[in-house]
Design an enzyme around this catalytic site. Structure first.
Site: not given
Length: 436
Positions: A326, A322-324, A416
């Site tokens: 990714m 998730e986010c970081g 993502g």
């Protein structure tokens, strides 16, 4: 059960400092505090957990149904003396204006939380009474039981505020907190510094401030209007292993997500990407968000870590980033100084840090079809560049319907910008863990 929502008329009123101070001060008095944070925030949650000496639960009325929200709250309250809930943004700020859905107020109504309003007195005095009356007029489905006035400039300023509130409201004033000469905690683009970066002095300072200026006896005597109902369930024996990234670069997780993994038979093993740690025997990898951009040179040098992640993904074993998380799976990160730091390279794209926010808010999945309707939250300052394949997720912003694309899927590796709650429906975890 005692409990209260610490809310405010807007962001920046000081509710995080005050809630953190209350959590630590009540814990010092021997109360078993159950800390909660409204909405999808990770950073404030960490501070509440550390201040209270307890795990914290996020209460999100957008990603969760009322039943799921009630269960998260009841579980967090189990075995505790008092629920302390910190609001998000202003009390009524949510995703729609009719019933203030998704707001701190919405959470309070669903869970029977009385409200204590934190009001910022900077550059005003008597008008504080009007602000409080306004909040009270809309706070119809749960009681507004007290006020804490923050940023009070002097004893005379406090006298003016107290007189106005006594004359024009019937809401008890629980305290007046003086203006501080400098912020108690440093900030960066996603908010204040994270809990692992702070020393104990910060939490003690917040608690001392609260002890001196807030009536903790009155506040800790407030009772919930609904009793949380929780029946403990037996966690099944662990038969699989999930490696969870956790260090200064990756620390953004909902407590309920980690617990959901355990309830599905996973033992959790935390590992540090910054230290180059690997867990080759892991059946599943979960990499949350955080601040990988602040540690990009060090992460870039962890070649064994990169190889392990690539091998795990190539083997078709579940990997959620998730986010970081990714960002670590892309070809690399361009930092704010324009330097490129190679990363694991599972996905053919790169991330570039920017000086302005790129996304903030709730989004609803349109594609893939199996996850249509799933709601998540995004908040980031970086953008994807050099994307060689179409993004895997088609998203729609909950508040205005704006469409966007995000993320990647390769076999059972999903990555993502969007953060999802595993208690949401449909279930991302069901989909990720399904046998092909």
């Amino acid at each position: 059960m005692r409990g209260v929502l610490i809310a405010a008329e807007r962001s920046g009123s000081g509710k995080t400092t005050i809630a953190t101070g209350i959590a630590r001060a009540l814990s010092r008095r021997g109360l078993r505090v159950a800390p909660f944070k409204c909405g999808p925030d990770y950073i404030d949650s960490q501070h509440l957990a550390r201040a209270a000496g307890s795990t914290v639960e996020n209460l999100d009325a957008v990603m969760l149904t009322q039943r799921a929200l009630e269960q998260v709250f009841a579980r967090g309250c189990h075995g505790r003396d008092m629920a302390l809930v910190e609001g998000v943004m202003g009390l009524f700020d949510g995703i729609e204006p009719r019933r203030f859905g998704g707001s701190s107020y919405d959470v309070a109504v669903q869970l029977g939380l009385p409200v204590v309003a934190v009001l910022n007195a900077s550059s005003c005095s008597y008008t504080i009474a009007a602000l409080l009356r306004g909040l009270q007029s809309l706070c119809q489905a749960t009681p507004l039981v007290g006020a804490i006035v923050n940023q009070v400039a002097s004893s005379n300023h406090e006298r003016l505020i107290r007189s106005a509130l006594e004359l024009h409201t019937d809401i008890p004033l629980l305290g007046c907190v003086p203006r501080q000469s400098s912020p108690l905690a440093p900030s960066r683009h996603l908010g204040i510094a994270t809990a692992p970066e702070m020393d104990e002095n910060y939490y003690e300072t917040c608690a001392n401030l609260v002890e001196q200026h807030i009536d903790l006896d009155a506040l800790s005597a407030i009772h919930l209007t609904l009793a949380p109902q929780w029946q403990p369930e037996n966690t099944p024996p662990a038969t699989r292993l999930c490696a969870v990234a956790r260090d200064e670069a990756f620390s953004f997780y909902y407590q309920a997500n980690l617990r959901e993994l355990e309830e599905r038979g996973f033992a959790l093993r935390f590992f540090s990407p910054l230290a180059g740690e690997t867990v080759p025997e892991a059946d599943c990898i979960y990499m949350g968000g955080g601040y990988p951009e602040l540690h990009a040179p060090r992460l870039s040098a962890q070649h064994d870590l990169h190889q392990w992640l690539r091998q795990h993904s190539a083997a078709g074993r579940p990997l959620l980033a998730e986010c970081g998380g990714m960002m670590l799976l892309t070809k690399g990160i361009w930092d704010s100084q324009g330097h490129f730091h190679p990363m694991a390279g599972i996905f053919d794209a790169s991330c570039r840090m920017t000086d302005r926010r790129q996304a903030l808010g709730y989004v609803r999945v349109q594609e893939p079809a199996a996850l249509a309707g799933l709601v998540g939250h995004e908040f980031h300052y970086s953008v994807l560049e050099d994307v060689q394949k179409p993004c895997a997720f088609a998203l729609e912003k909950v508040t205005n319907g704006k469409r966007s694309q995000d993320g990647f899927i390769r076999d059972r590796t999903v990555a993502g910008y969007v953060h999802f709650h595993f208690g949401s429906e449909p279930s991302l975890l069901d989909w990720l863990l399904a046998e092909n």
